[in-house]
Design a protein around this motif. Sequence first.
Motif, PDB file in Angstrom:
ATOM      1  N   ARG A  19      -3.687  -4.303  -5.071  1.00  0.00           N
ATOM      2  CA  ARG A  19      -4.225  -3.033  -4.586  1.00  0.00           C
ATOM      3  C   ARG A  19      -4.595  -2.118  -5.761  1.00  0.00           C
ATOM      4  O   ARG A  19      -4.604  -2.534  -6.918  1.00  0.00           O
ATOM      5  CB  ARG A  19      -3.193  -2.354  -3.686  1.00  0.00           C
ATOM      6  CG  ARG A  19      -2.727  -3.182  -2.506  1.00  0.00           C
ATOM      7  CD  ARG A  19      -3.816  -3.397  -1.476  1.00  0.00           C
ATOM      8  NE  ARG A  19      -3.282  -4.047  -0.264  1.00  0.00           N
ATOM      9  CZ  ARG A  19      -4.024  -4.452   0.747  1.00  0.00           C
ATOM     10  NH1 ARG A  19      -5.327  -4.285   0.726  1.00  0.00           N
ATOM     11  NH2 ARG A  19      -3.474  -5.037   1.798  1.00  0.00           N
ATOM     12  N   SER A  20      -4.838  -0.873  -5.450  1.00  0.00           N
ATOM     13  CA  SER A  20      -5.228   0.101  -6.464  1.00  0.00           C
ATOM     14  C   SER A  20      -4.032   0.469  -7.349  1.00  0.00           C
ATOM     15  O   SER A  20      -2.868   0.219  -7.003  1.00  0.00           O
ATOM     16  CB  SER A  20      -5.765   1.362  -5.800  1.00  0.00           C
ATOM     17  OG  SER A  20      -4.701   2.072  -5.172  1.00  0.00           O
ATOM     18  N   GLU A  21      -4.329   1.083  -8.484  1.00  0.00           N
ATOM     19  CA  GLU A  21      -3.261   1.554  -9.358  1.00  0.00           C
ATOM     20  C   GLU A  21      -2.408   2.605  -8.650  1.00  0.00           C
ATOM     21  O   GLU A  21      -1.189   2.663  -8.852  1.00  0.00           O
ATOM     22  CB  GLU A  21      -3.849   2.118 -10.640  1.00  0.00           C
ATOM     23  CG  GLU A  21      -2.828   2.665 -11.624  1.00  0.00           C
ATOM     24  CD  GLU A  21      -1.845   1.625 -12.160  1.00  0.00           C
ATOM     25  OE1 GLU A  21      -0.800   2.037 -12.691  1.00  0.00           O
ATOM     26  OE2 GLU A  21      -2.133   0.408 -12.051  1.00  0.00           O
ATOM     27  N   GLU A  22      -3.014   3.405  -7.804  1.00  0.00           N
ATOM     28  CA  GLU A  22      -2.259   4.399  -7.036  1.00  0.00           C
ATOM     29  C   GLU A  22      -1.269   3.725  -6.094  1.00  0.00           C
ATOM     30  O   GLU A  22      -0.121   4.165  -5.953  1.00  0.00           O
ATOM     31  CB  GLU A  22      -3.227   5.279  -6.244  1.00  0.00           C
ATOM     32  CG  GLU A  22      -2.570   6.472  -5.568  1.00  0.00           C
ATOM     33  CD  GLU A  22      -3.564   7.365  -4.844  1.00  0.00           C
ATOM     34  OE1 GLU A  22      -3.125   8.371  -4.259  1.00  0.00           O
ATOM     35  OE2 GLU A  22      -4.771   7.054  -4.854  1.00  0.00           O
ATOM     36  N   ALA A  64      -2.634  -4.419 -10.738  1.00  0.00           N
ATOM     37  CA  ALA A  64      -3.503  -3.735  -9.780  1.00  0.00           C
ATOM     38  C   ALA A  64      -4.860  -4.419  -9.767  1.00  0.00           C
ATOM     39  O   ALA A  64      -5.156  -5.267 -10.630  1.00  0.00           O
ATOM     40  CB  ALA A  64      -3.650  -2.259 -10.152  1.00  0.00           C
ATOM     41  N   ASP A  65      -5.707  -4.045  -8.808  1.00  0.00           N
ATOM     42  CA  ASP A  65      -7.002  -4.720  -8.707  1.00  0.00           C
ATOM     43  C   ASP A  65      -7.855  -4.512  -9.954  1.00  0.00           C
ATOM     44  O   ASP A  65      -8.687  -5.370 -10.293  1.00  0.00           O
ATOM     45  CB  ASP A  65      -7.747  -4.301  -7.435  1.00  0.00           C
ATOM     46  CG  ASP A  65      -7.971  -2.798  -7.296  1.00  0.00           C
ATOM     47  OD1 ASP A  65      -7.587  -2.040  -8.214  1.00  0.00           O
ATOM     48  OD2 ASP A  65      -8.535  -2.383  -6.252  1.00  0.00           O
ATOM     49  N   LYS A  66      -7.649  -3.432 -10.669  1.00  0.00           N
ATOM     50  CA  LYS A  66      -8.402  -3.188 -11.904  1.00  0.00           C
ATOM     51  C   LYS A  66      -8.132  -4.237 -12.972  1.00  0.00           C
ATOM     52  O   LYS A  66      -8.918  -4.403 -13.921  1.00  0.00           O
ATOM     53  CB  LYS A  66      -8.087  -1.804 -12.462  1.00  0.00           C
ATOM     54  CG  LYS A  66      -6.654  -1.618 -12.935  1.00  0.00           C
ATOM     55  CD  LYS A  66      -6.411  -0.207 -13.458  1.00  0.00           C
ATOM     56  CE  LYS A  66      -4.961   0.002 -13.872  1.00  0.00           C
ATOM     57  NZ  LYS A  66      -4.518  -0.909 -14.941  1.00  0.00           N
ATOM     58  N   ALA A 106       2.896   3.795  -6.214  1.00  0.00           N
ATOM     59  CA  ALA A 106       3.684   4.122  -5.022  1.00  0.00           C
ATOM     60  C   ALA A 106       4.754   3.065  -4.773  1.00  0.00           C
ATOM     61  O   ALA A 106       5.879   3.391  -4.350  1.00  0.00           O
ATOM     62  CB  ALA A 106       2.768   4.240  -3.805  1.00  0.00           C
ATOM     63  N   LEU A 107       4.423   1.801  -5.033  1.00  0.00           N
ATOM     64  CA  LEU A 107       5.429   0.735  -4.907  1.00  0.00           C
ATOM     65  C   LEU A 107       6.563   0.949  -5.887  1.00  0.00           C
ATOM     66  O   LEU A 107       7.742   0.797  -5.542  1.00  0.00           O
ATOM     67  CB  LEU A 107       4.800  -0.638  -5.153  1.00  0.00           C
ATOM     68  CG  LEU A 107       3.853  -1.223  -4.122  1.00  0.00           C
ATOM     69  CD1 LEU A 107       3.532  -2.676  -4.478  1.00  0.00           C
ATOM     70  CD2 LEU A 107       4.422  -1.158  -2.721  1.00  0.00           C
ATOM     71  N   LEU A 108       6.221   1.264  -7.130  1.00  0.00           N
ATOM     72  CA  LEU A 108       7.261   1.509  -8.127  1.00  0.00           C
ATOM     73  C   LEU A 108       8.142   2.689  -7.737  1.00  0.00           C
ATOM     74  O   LEU A 108       9.370   2.626  -7.875  1.00  0.00           O
ATOM     75  CB  LEU A 108       6.626   1.757  -9.493  1.00  0.00           C
ATOM     76  CG  LEU A 108       6.029   0.537 -10.200  1.00  0.00           C
ATOM     77  CD1 LEU A 108       5.266   0.962 -11.443  1.00  0.00           C
ATOM     78  CD2 LEU A 108       7.127  -0.465 -10.559  1.00  0.00           C
ATOM     79  N   ALA A 109       7.532   3.738  -7.234  1.00  0.00           N
ATOM     80  CA  ALA A 109       8.318   4.891  -6.789  1.00  0.00           C
ATOM     81  C   ALA A 109       9.235   4.499  -5.642  1.00  0.00           C
ATOM     82  O   ALA A 109      10.410   4.902  -5.591  1.00  0.00           O
ATOM     83  CB  ALA A 109       7.391   6.034  -6.366  1.00  0.00           C
ATOM     84  N   THR A 150       0.818  -1.212   0.000  1.00  0.00           N
ATOM     85  CA  THR A 150       0.000   0.000   0.000  1.00  0.00           C
ATOM     86  C   THR A 150       0.854   1.266   0.000  1.00  0.00           C
ATOM     87  O   THR A 150       1.983   1.279   0.492  1.00  0.00           O
ATOM     88  CB  THR A 150      -0.937   0.059   1.230  1.00  0.00           C
ATOM     89  OG1 THR A 150      -0.186   0.396   2.390  1.00  0.00           O
ATOM     90  CG2 THR A 150      -1.652  -1.268   1.442  1.00  0.00           C
ATOM     91  N   LYS A 151       0.282   2.328  -0.519  1.00  0.00           N
ATOM     92  CA  LYS A 151       1.000   3.603  -0.564  1.00  0.00           C
ATOM     93  C   LYS A 151       1.270   4.132   0.833  1.00  0.00           C
ATOM     94  O   LYS A 151       2.317   4.757   1.085  1.00  0.00           O
ATOM     95  CB  LYS A 151       0.221   4.616  -1.387  1.00  0.00           C
ATOM     96  CG  LYS A 151      -1.162   4.981  -0.899  1.00  0.00           C
ATOM     97  CD  LYS A 151      -1.857   5.958  -1.847  1.00  0.00           C
ATOM     98  CE  LYS A 151      -3.218   6.410  -1.333  1.00  0.00           C
ATOM     99  NZ  LYS A 151      -4.179   5.281  -1.261  1.00  0.00           N
TER     100      LYS A 151
END
Length: 428
Positions: A282-285, A264-266, A289-292, A235-236
């Motif tokens: 989780r969400s795309e957001e 992502a969940d989408k 955040a994981l990638l960042a 999670t972010k």
Amino acid sequence: MKTLIQNGTVYTNGQLIHTDVLIDGDQIQALGDFGDLGDEVGRVINASGRLVAPGLVDVHVHYRDPGQTQKETIRTGSAAAAHGGFTTVGAMPNVEPAPDTPERVAEMAKRNREEGLVHIAQYATITTGRSGDQLVDFAGVKEAGAFAVSNDGSGVQTAGTMYQAMQGAAAAGLPLAAHVEDNSLLFGGVMNEGERSRQLGVPGAPSVSESAQVARDLVLAKATDVHYHICHVSTKESIAMVRFAKQQGVNVTCEASPHHLLLADKDIPAGDSNYKMNPPLRSEEDRQALLAGLLDGTVDMIATDHAPHTVGDKPGDFTKAANGITGSETAFAELYTKLVKTGICSLTKLLDLLTAKPADLFGLDQAGHLEPGKPADIAIFDLDHESEIKQEDYWSKGINTPFTGDRVYGATVMTLVDGQVVYERKED
């Protein structure tokens, strides 16, 4: 007899260089341009156009052995690791019986050596039976061969238990790897709570079920000075808290899984339980955040959370299916194709996250580095040719992955452990 790997692009000491690798027995003897060594070399491996890397290191796999060998065994799990280019793995303790005593840890370590095709480091549990509040003998399990402790698959629910566990692990010099999940915040959810869970009509669990326990544990980790490692961060909010905790001097590390970095969940199709895992997508957001966090150093390593199940464990009903997907055989190719070839991450950064970083942070001092004097644990990859991930090619007993059918670059060509070939791709 010696082995010579010639003409490859070699990843060593954080750099990619064109050189040869000379292996003498089970060790790397030297790097350089060796030409023709004649009878001194028993086998010459032509790595022209290939990436030659330290064997990959994965601190998070599930081998189900003993207790659930219909899902995986030490032999099949380690074969899958070799197929994916991994030469050192950390086996989680959610087996039956759990390695929660020095005697059981010693037995698991012995079986890992005898039955594994790769090096298998063994986790002990944090608590007896991987549940409840009875702590294990931390000094005893370390002496018996445990390299870390974890209750992975279950979050430690009681703050007092976690506090005392961190004190014990710190005193024994053991990393404590936590599955962070507050059960009281799940509310019966089986995927991430959000727009997609509502679209699918599937019960969702809020992401605070992870981040709330991360917050608790980071405070406890600062108080105890334990090496606190967060498994499969997702999670972010967790990323933000880990980033801040590192700035405050907390001895915290964390891992991200390939599936949380890439999906992502989408992306979850209706009824496809191969997308069900814990923590959930989780969400795309959150994914961004994981990638960042991966790129700025907040995320210290990538670990697969390889979790094989039988076909019967993964029915079409998302609510009833078991959590978990396989990962050993798809991780490098998926990450290389979707992160490196797209320009999101450099190849050297990806390799560092899969080799030196996990090895160094977990004290696996014989793993993660391709240099003279180190064990000849080496993976050779084909970065130039596209291939399809096919179910019939898996060496694991598990076929539960959403990545089957993907076309990728970075297939494993060969894996060596202690100088011996444990996987070699069949050429068409």
